[in-house]
Design an enzyme around this catalytic site. Structure first.
Site, PDB file in Angstrom:
ATOM      1  N   VAL A  11      -2.423   6.977  16.700  1.00  0.00           N
ATOM      2  CA  VAL A  11      -3.495   6.039  17.019  1.00  0.00           C
ATOM      3  C   VAL A  11      -4.570   6.724  17.859  1.00  0.00           C
ATOM      4  O   VAL A  11      -5.766   6.626  17.570  1.00  0.00           O
ATOM      5  CB  VAL A  11      -2.928   4.796  17.756  1.00  0.00           C
ATOM      6  CG1 VAL A  11      -4.040   3.902  18.258  1.00  0.00           C
ATOM      7  CG2 VAL A  11      -2.018   4.013  16.820  1.00  0.00           C
ATOM      8  N   GLU A 154      -0.639   4.556   8.636  1.00  0.00           N
ATOM      9  CA  GLU A 154      -0.553   6.000   8.510  1.00  0.00           C
ATOM     10  C   GLU A 154      -0.911   6.389   7.080  1.00  0.00           C
ATOM     11  O   GLU A 154      -0.556   5.703   6.133  1.00  0.00           O
ATOM     12  CB  GLU A 154       0.849   6.474   8.858  1.00  0.00           C
ATOM     13  CG  GLU A 154       1.101   6.368  10.350  1.00  0.00           C
ATOM     14  CD  GLU A 154       2.459   6.885  10.745  1.00  0.00           C
ATOM     15  OE1 GLU A 154       3.065   7.660  10.001  1.00  0.00           O
ATOM     16  OE2 GLU A 154       2.921   6.473  11.827  1.00  0.00           O
ATOM     17  N   CYS A 279       6.477   1.739  13.184  1.00  0.00           N
ATOM     18  CA  CYS A 279       5.904   0.455  13.620  1.00  0.00           C
ATOM     19  C   CYS A 279       6.750  -0.766  13.270  1.00  0.00           C
ATOM     20  O   CYS A 279       7.194  -1.489  14.166  1.00  0.00           O
ATOM     21  CB  CYS A 279       4.512   0.302  13.040  1.00  0.00           C
ATOM     22  SG  CYS A 279       3.426   1.640  13.532  1.00  0.00           S
TER      23      CYS A 279
HETATM   24  C1  UGA Z   1       1.911  -0.662   9.710  1.00  0.00           C
HETATM   25  C2  UGA Z   1       0.870  -1.747   9.399  1.00  0.00           C
HETATM   26  O1  UGA Z   1       0.681  -1.847   7.992  1.00  0.00           O
HETATM   27  C3  UGA Z   1      -0.475  -1.425  10.085  1.00  0.00           C
HETATM   28  O2  UGA Z   1      -1.400  -2.480   9.863  1.00  0.00           O
HETATM   29  C4  UGA Z   1      -0.236  -1.264  11.581  1.00  0.00           C
HETATM   30  O3  UGA Z   1      -1.431  -0.920  12.266  1.00  0.00           O
HETATM   31  C5  UGA Z   1       0.789  -0.169  11.810  1.00  0.00           C
HETATM   32  O4  UGA Z   1       2.016  -0.527  11.132  1.00  0.00           O
HETATM   33  C6  UGA Z   1       1.021  -0.050  13.293  1.00  0.00           C
HETATM   34  O5  UGA Z   1       1.510  -1.002  13.901  1.00  0.00           O
HETATM   35  O6  UGA Z   1       0.594   0.953  13.897  1.00  0.00           O
HETATM   36  P1  UGA Z   1       2.430   1.790   8.738  1.00  0.00           P
HETATM   37  O7  UGA Z   1       3.661   1.750   9.596  1.00  0.00           O
HETATM   38  O8  UGA Z   1       1.565   2.991   8.771  1.00  0.00           O
HETATM   39  O9  UGA Z   1       1.459   0.546   9.124  1.00  0.00           O
HETATM   40  O10 UGA Z   1       2.906   1.635   7.242  1.00  0.00           O
HETATM   41  P2  UGA Z   1       2.824   0.511   6.094  1.00  0.00           P
HETATM   42  O11 UGA Z   1       1.868   0.921   5.068  1.00  0.00           O
HETATM   43  O12 UGA Z   1       2.647  -0.817   6.686  1.00  0.00           O
HETATM   44  O13 UGA Z   1       4.304   0.635   5.481  1.00  0.00           O
HETATM   45  C7  UGA Z   1       5.469   0.362   6.284  1.00  0.00           C
HETATM   46  C8  UGA Z   1       6.724   0.467   5.446  1.00  0.00           C
HETATM   47  O14 UGA Z   1       6.817  -0.608   4.519  1.00  0.00           O
HETATM   48  C9  UGA Z   1       6.842   1.751   4.612  1.00  0.00           C
HETATM   49  O15 UGA Z   1       8.171   2.240   4.692  1.00  0.00           O
HETATM   50  C10 UGA Z   1       6.519   1.294   3.199  1.00  0.00           C
HETATM   51  O16 UGA Z   1       7.112   2.100   2.206  1.00  0.00           O
HETATM   52  C11 UGA Z   1       7.110  -0.112   3.212  1.00  0.00           C
HETATM   53  N1  UGA Z   1       6.482  -1.026   2.237  1.00  0.00           N
HETATM   54  C12 UGA Z   1       5.172  -1.344   2.318  1.00  0.00           C
HETATM   55  C13 UGA Z   1       7.276  -1.589   1.248  1.00  0.00           C
HETATM   56  O17 UGA Z   1       8.499  -1.324   1.160  1.00  0.00           O
HETATM   57  N2  UGA Z   1       6.708  -2.462   0.354  1.00  0.00           N
HETATM   58  C14 UGA Z   1       5.384  -2.785   0.424  1.00  0.00           C
HETATM   59  O18 UGA Z   1       4.929  -3.591  -0.431  1.00  0.00           O
HETATM   60  C15 UGA Z   1       4.602  -2.208   1.412  1.00  0.00           C
END
Ligand code: UGA
Length: 467
Positions: A11, A154, A279
């Site tokens: 961040v 990320e 997160c």
């Molecule tokens: C998440 C949030 O999406 C951000 O908005 C937030 O700012 C961030 O946390 C934070 O608090 O700093 P991030 O952890 O980078 O972002 O990743 P995501 O894209 O949200 O994915 C999280 C997990 O969910 C991954 O393991 C991804 O593979 C999984 N995922 C995501 C699924 O299994 N299915 C989906 O449809 C989407």
């Protein structure tokens, strides 16, 4: 504006680079001297689209890196706190870094300062920062504390920062609220996207974004509630995937059907081996802990977590039943990062699956386009690391896809089949259609879809050919 960003993690570093890109004079501070010298010498440290370009563009002029918090605070009006808030054993957020930074800010400040709380923190952290500033010698009127949560993901963090859906600002005074509007002015008036050389605007993003001014408590709750909701959406679809699998339905069709309802939406409705990262797991637990502290038992989130943990176990079970026994089986694994577009392996479901398989005596050969170095930090030499997907697949008894990298969705399936000992693919991210895999002669086990049974003749044929 003169801005100090405290913390050079995901961040902090992205915020510092993007605030410099918006035109501010930024100094990014970290007490890790090795990190500061690496950043000063031109390294990027994390894998993020456009970050290298922004650092190269602004390093040494609009963006400086320093280990001196005192100087950074004295020279800046706005001080952004972006330090880690890891989970304590009880699930609540450990705010000790936030507290010690606050103390140092209070002892360094020599005039009016706006402290912007960007780390993900529980409700009332803003009030605690105010209290700590006063306890450490600052007069109440010599500072304001603003809650300004970050919603960046990320992998797309730079675009998320520069093209956000919303900017949430919890400021308690007019002076601080006005300064925050100035800080984000090029995003709020839409002028940034028009600039020559601007980071390209992603498809479907609304410019300008919603600019929402709230109380500090609301801003703090918006962040936790957003992450918990997204985690819930993923667990919900994973639970539906399990039913779909049991009744012979197809989760991808179900997602399309549900997601096309504009009230539901397609995003974050991808079934798989569950969510990971630094997160969601941490923030869901921290939000529950906040709720508990204020007298509400957020049991819905217990179930969200349970489904997520279960999803991984179900996948391991699938691997077991596709391969009969696991001991001494050689498995190709594509994907180590917790999701595509990043080298981050914290709480990565892929790593957890690998650890489970190693415990059962499998040999693993893994490939990831970005996360090998970080994965090695956790798995060491307990697995082999391949230089490309096909080297990992060569001679393996099955292929496992564990991260949704785009390149894993475009494999040459004929080659995959030729390289595998047995034509077995277990896809924890649903990157292929069942029909396409069957056409390629591969037994394909995914999430929330019934496999097309082509297994036995092919397995036998392969085994006979080899013997
Ligand atoms: C998440 C949030 O999406 C951000 O908005 C937030 O700012 C961030 O946390 C934070 O608090 O700093 P991030 O952890 O980078 O972002 O990743 P995501 O894209 O949200 O994915 C999280 C997990 O969910 C991954 O393991 C991804 O593979 C999984 N995922 C995501 C699924 O299994 N299915 C989906 O449809 C989407």
């Amino acid at each position: 504006m003169r801005v100090a960003v405290i913390g050079s993690g995901y961040v902090g570093l992205v915020a510092a680079a993007c605030l410099a890109e918006l035109g501010h004079e930024v100094v990014c501070v970290d007490n890790d001297l090795a990190k500061i010298s690496a950043l000063n010498s031109g390294q990027t440290l994390i894998h993020e689209d456009y970050l290298q370009e922004l650092l190269d563009r602004h390093r040494g002029n609009k963006l400086l890196f320093s280990s001196s918090l005192i100087n950074a605070v004295r020279e800046s009006l706005v001080i952004v706190i972006a330090v880690g808030t890891p989970a304590a054993a009880t699930g609540e957020a450990d705010l000790s870094y936030v507290e010690s930074v606050t103390r140092e800010i209070a002892r360094s400040a020599d005039g009016y300062k706006i402290i912007v709380e960007k780390s993900t923190v529980p409700v009332y952290t803003n009030a605690w920062i105010c209290r700590s500033m006063v306890l450490n010698g600052c007069r109440q009127e010599s500072f304001d504390v603003v809650s300004n949560p970050e919603f960046l993901r990320e992998g797309t963090a730079v675009s998320d920062f520069l093209y956000p859906d919303r900017i949430v600002v919890g400021a308690n005074t007019k002076r601080a609220a006005a300064a925050m509007r100035e800080l984000y002015a090029p995003l709020v008036d839409g002028s940034y996207s028009q600039r020559e050389g601007a980071v390209p605007r992603p498809d479907g993003v609304k410019v300008p974004p919603l600019y929402l001014e709230t109380s500090a408590q609301s801003a703090e709750l918006i962040k936790h509630a957003s992450n918990a909701f997204l985690a819930m959406k993923i667990s919900f679809i994973n639970a539906v995937a399990n039913i779909a699998e049991a009744v012979g339905a197809d989760i991808e069709d179900i997602c399309r059907g549900m997601g096309s309802d504009s009230r539901i939406g397609l995003r974050f409705l991808r079934a798989g081996i569950g969510y990971g990262g630094s997160c969601f797991p941490k923030d869901v637990a921290a939000f529950q802990s906040v709720a508990r502290e204020y007298g509400y038992q957020f049991k819905l989130l217990d179930e969200v977590r349970r489904i997520n943990e279960d999803q991984l176990q179900r996948f391991l079970k699938k691997v077991r039943s596709a391969l009969w026994t696991l001991k001494n089986k050689r498995l190709a694994v594509l994907g180590l990062a917790f999701k595509s577009g990043t080298d981050d392996v914290r709480e990565s479901p892929a790593i957890q699956v690998i650890e489970g398989l190693l415990r059962e005596g499998c040999q693993i050969c893994a490939f990831d386009p970005a996360a090998v170095a970080r994965a090695r930090g956790i798995l060491g030499e307990s697995v082999e690391y391949a230089p490309d997907p096909y080297s990992a697949i060569k001679g393996a008894d099955a292929l496992l896809i564990l991260t949704e990298w785009k390149e894993f969705a475009a494999l040459d399936l004929k080659r995959v089949r030729e390289l595998l000992n047995y034509p077995i693919v277990l896809d924890g991210r649903n990157l292929y259609s069942v029909e396409e895999m069957a056409k390629a002669g591969l037994n394909y086990y995914s999430v929330g879809r019934t496999p097309l049974e082509i297994s036995h003749p092919i397995v036998v044929e392969q085994r006979v050919a080899k013997s």
